[in-house]
Scaffold this active site. Structure first.
Site, PDB file in Angstrom:
ATOM      1  N   LYS A  27      -1.079   0.563 -25.339  1.00 42.95           N
ATOM      2  CA  LYS A  27      -1.585   0.462 -26.913  1.00 42.95           C
ATOM      3  C   LYS A  27      -0.453   0.470 -27.630  1.00 42.95           C
ATOM      4  O   LYS A  27       0.728  -0.649 -27.410  1.00 42.95           O
ATOM      5  CB  LYS A  27      -2.118   1.878 -27.189  1.00 42.95           C
ATOM      6  CG  LYS A  27      -3.917   1.051 -26.105  1.00 42.95           C
ATOM      7  CD  LYS A  27      -4.916   2.676 -26.679  1.00 42.95           C
ATOM      8  CE  LYS A  27      -6.510   1.801 -26.160  1.00 42.95           C
ATOM      9  NZ  LYS A  27      -7.013   2.678 -24.315  1.00 42.95           N
ATOM     10  N   TYR A  43       0.757  -1.200   0.239  1.00 41.88           N
ATOM     11  CA  TYR A  43      -0.165  -0.400   0.071  1.00 41.88           C
ATOM     12  C   TYR A  43       0.691   0.805  -0.063  1.00 41.88           C
ATOM     13  O   TYR A  43       1.844   1.245   0.566  1.00 41.88           O
ATOM     14  CB  TYR A  43      -0.872   0.091   1.686  1.00 41.88           C
ATOM     15  CG  TYR A  43      -2.191   0.181   0.806  1.00 41.88           C
ATOM     16  CD1 TYR A  43      -2.801   0.805   0.239  1.00 41.88           C
ATOM     17  CD2 TYR A  43      -3.370  -1.277   1.108  1.00 41.88           C
ATOM     18  CE1 TYR A  43      -4.048   0.227  -0.063  1.00 41.88           C
ATOM     19  CE2 TYR A  43      -4.269  -1.186   1.274  1.00 41.88           C
ATOM     20  CZ  TYR A  43      -4.967  -0.318   0.149  1.00 41.88           C
ATOM     21  OH  TYR A  43      -6.205  -0.340  -0.138  1.00 41.88           O
ATOM     22  N   GLU A  98      -0.582   4.787  -0.543  1.00 44.46           N
ATOM     23  CA  GLU A  98      -1.532   6.216  -1.015  1.00 44.46           C
ATOM     24  C   GLU A  98      -0.551   7.195  -0.513  1.00 44.46           C
ATOM     25  O   GLU A  98       0.437   7.368   0.360  1.00 44.46           O
ATOM     26  CB  GLU A  98      -2.438   5.737  -0.099  1.00 44.46           C
ATOM     27  CG  GLU A  98      -3.654   4.613  -0.477  1.00 44.46           C
ATOM     28  CD  GLU A  98      -4.682   4.362   0.823  1.00 44.46           C
ATOM     29  OE1 GLU A  98      -4.933   6.056   1.204  1.00 44.46           O
ATOM     30  OE2 GLU A  98      -5.413   3.645   0.278  1.00 44.46           O
ATOM     31  N   ASP A 101      -6.269  13.513 -25.215  1.00 43.91           N
ATOM     32  CA  ASP A 101      -6.009  12.218 -25.123  1.00 43.91           C
ATOM     33  C   ASP A 101      -5.226  11.296 -25.854  1.00 43.91           C
ATOM     34  O   ASP A 101      -5.960  11.040 -27.227  1.00 43.91           O
ATOM     35  CB  ASP A 101      -7.514  10.935 -24.963  1.00 43.91           C
ATOM     36  CG  ASP A 101      -7.547  10.212 -24.436  1.00 43.91           C
ATOM     37  OD1 ASP A 101      -6.248   9.853 -24.395  1.00 43.91           O
ATOM     38  OD2 ASP A 101      -8.619   9.459 -23.637  1.00 43.91           O
ATOM     39  N   THR A 125      -3.404   6.203 -21.731  1.00 46.50           N
ATOM     40  CA  THR A 125      -2.989   4.794 -21.310  1.00 46.50           C
ATOM     41  C   THR A 125      -1.439   4.191 -21.363  1.00 46.50           C
ATOM     42  O   THR A 125      -0.909   4.864 -22.570  1.00 46.50           O
ATOM     43  CB  THR A 125      -4.550   4.053 -21.901  1.00 46.50           C
ATOM     44  OG1 THR A 125      -3.877   4.505 -23.746  1.00 46.50           O
ATOM     45  CG2 THR A 125      -5.208   3.889 -21.880  1.00 46.50           C
ATOM     46  N   ARG A 127      -1.818  -2.087 -18.836  1.00 51.08           N
ATOM     47  CA  ARG A 127      -2.950  -1.491 -18.284  1.00 51.08           C
ATOM     48  C   ARG A 127      -2.700  -0.268 -17.498  1.00 51.08           C
ATOM     49  O   ARG A 127      -2.372  -0.805 -16.561  1.00 51.08           O
ATOM     50  CB  ARG A 127      -3.594  -2.773 -18.165  1.00 51.08           C
ATOM     51  CG  ARG A 127      -4.881  -2.147 -18.526  1.00 51.08           C
ATOM     52  CD  ARG A 127      -5.704  -3.501 -18.645  1.00 51.08           C
ATOM     53  NE  ARG A 127      -5.188  -4.449 -20.791  1.00 51.08           N
ATOM     54  CZ  ARG A 127      -5.676  -4.205 -21.474  1.00 51.08           C
ATOM     55  NH1 ARG A 127      -6.941  -3.084 -21.840  1.00 51.08           N
ATOM     56  NH2 ARG A 127      -5.429  -4.331 -22.404  1.00 51.08           N
TER      57      ARG A 127
HETATM   58  N1  DSN Z   1     -11.218   0.236 -25.140  1.00 51.00           N
HETATM   59  C1  DSN Z   1     -10.139   1.395 -26.194  1.00 51.00           C
HETATM   60  C2  DSN Z   1     -10.065   1.165 -27.940  1.00 51.00           C
HETATM   61  O1  DSN Z   1      -9.844   0.374 -28.606  1.00 51.00           O
HETATM   62  O2  DSN Z   1      -9.622   2.135 -28.312  1.00 51.00           O
HETATM   63  C3  DSN Z   1     -10.313   2.820 -26.220  1.00 51.00           C
HETATM   64  O3  DSN Z   1     -10.016   3.104 -24.333  1.00 51.00           O
END
Ligand code: DSN
Length: 431
Positions: free
Chosen positions: A226, A51, A53, A197, A223, A232
């Site tokens: 990707k 933990y 925080e 984003d 994120t 993730r």
């Molecule tokens: N769900 C994602 C995508 O497939 O683009 C975006 O967060």
């Protein structure tokens, strides 16, 4: 790896099935990728027990001296990767990164603009079924009906009419470049904050293949799983602004200091509690990988592959939305192929090719059916596939879609896919 899991037979079976699925199928979902075994290992470490925080040096728990080191490394590597002045690596997901930003810049009821979900935006950019569309007044901008690309004059007109407090750039299903400088001018003309984003193209931006939103936007989220090819999770960044070269307006006072204090506090305790320290360590590993020259070769190949796939599909008569791609993905309008996105997703799935059905701009069908599919090259490129394989993949997609109800042909394609995948082994050490 995973020896101890063998004792839990049901779960071990699930793990084996999923590993085999990833190995033997062609992953073309634009938002997915395959992490390195170093990232996999980091995500499965004892740091999951801790933990923590708070932030490095200011935690609410004892015993954080080593996880502090992991988070500091993650933040520093991420800042270096994007030449950023501020980085927060704690958001558990892209949605939580976006929530922290919206809650920082907006009060409930405030208005913001984002690309409509039906035109390629994201749930958190103002969808009525998401917090972003219920807590705030979200207004969607749309694409040009002819070119299916961003039309800056229309967006400017909309901004002048609506006077939003914030404008979001970035998308989940848009294959073209973004002109952030134009968005900056539009935001400045109405006194709005500008956010990006960049979750989808982050890895391509990091290596300089696409315009860099950090140069123009007040705040950038992403994120990490990707094109960035990490575990993730989510991140928040603020670019360097020493000379304020693009006339970025500051909320008040010292921009970075204010943003750090407010944003850090909005992530934790604002919307999250304890950070996932094992994932933060895995993020640090991925950022280090992305800093290497080899990642530049990878990112460049992702784009070359998307272009090659798009060109070959065009030759088979596929209607590629906007006519092509500048990044890692393409959107196919299937109307001229007499098949819905749902049917295409199912038949390609049977043939071992994983994609997702996707609304196309101005789609007449529901999100559960759709008229399109979205295809991306990040995962196939990680396996080592190049332009020649993209040509074969286009043939296999064409064969599948042209025979989408012919189970025998789908079986044939599946065998070809399995053969192709076997030439580009994935996670062999996990077999
Ligand atoms: N769900 C994602 C995508 O497939 O683009 C975006 O967060």
């Amino acid at each position: 790896m995973y020896n101890s899991l063998k004792n839990d037979k049901e779960i071990f079976e699930v793990l084996n099935l999923e590993t085999k699925r990833q190995q033997e199928n062609l992953e073309l979902i634009a938002s997915e990728n395959f992490v390195s075994t170093a990232v996999l290992e980091a995500a499965g470490t004892v740091l999951t027990n801790k933990y923590a925080e708070g932030y490095p040096g200011k935690r609410y728990y004892g015993g954080c001296e080593f996880v502090d080191m992991a988070e500091d490394l993650a933040r520093e590597r991420l800042k270096k990767l994007f030449n950023a002045e501020y980085a927060n690596v704690q958001p558990h997901s892209g949605s939580q990164a976006n929530m922290a930003v919206l809650m920082t810049f907006l009060k409930p009821g405030d208005k913001f603009l984002g690309l409509s979900l039906a035109h390629g935006g994201h749930l958190t950019h103002g969808s009525p079924v998401n917090f972003s569309g219920t807590l705030y007044q979200a207004v969607g901008y749309t694409l040009n009906p002819e070119t299916k690309t961003l039309e800056y004059n229309l967006i400017e007109d909309l901004a002048k009419k609506e006077k939003p407090k914030l404008i979001i750039t970035g998308a989940s299903a848009y294959s073209r470049e973004w002109d952030y400088s134009k968005f900056r001018q539009i935001a400045d003309s109405v006194g709005a904050f500008l956010m990006c984003d960049m979750a989808h193209p982050a890895g391509l931006i990091a290596k300089g293949f696409l315009n860099n939103p950090l140069e123009y936007c007040d705040i950038v989220t992403s994120t990490t799983h990707k094109t960035l090819r990490g575990p993730r999770g989510g991140i928040i960044l603020v670019g360097k602004d020493k000379e304020n070269p693009f006339g970025i307006k500051t909320p008040k006072g010292d921009r970075i200091k204010l943003m750090s204090e407010v944003l850090d506090g909005m992530v934790m305790p604002g919307i999250q509690g304890g950070p996932l320290m094992h994932i933060i360590m895995a993020k640090a590993v991925a950022f280090n990988e992305a800093l290497q020259d080899s990642f530049k070769v990878y990112a460049g190949q992702v784009i070359k592959n998307a272009k090659a796939l798009s060109e070959k599909l065009l030759k088979f008569g596929f209607d590629i939305v906007s006519g092509g791609t500048d990044n890692h993905l393409l959107l196919i309008d299937l109307n001229n192929k007499s098949v819905t996105g749902k049917q295409a997703e199912i038949s390609l799935g049977k043939a071992g090719i994983t994609v997702n059905k996707n609304m196309i701009p101005f789609d007449q069908r529901s999100p559960f059916v759709t008229s399109g599919i979205r295809i991306g090259t990040p995962a196939a490129t990680t396996r080592g596939m190049k332009e020649n394989e993209m040509a074969l993949i286009a043939e296999l997609i064409n064969k599948t879609i042209s025979n989408f109800e012919n189970e025998k042909i789908l079986e044939e394609v599946k065998a070809e896919v399995k053969d192709l995948c076997s030439k580009f082994p994935l996670y062999s050490q996990l077999n």
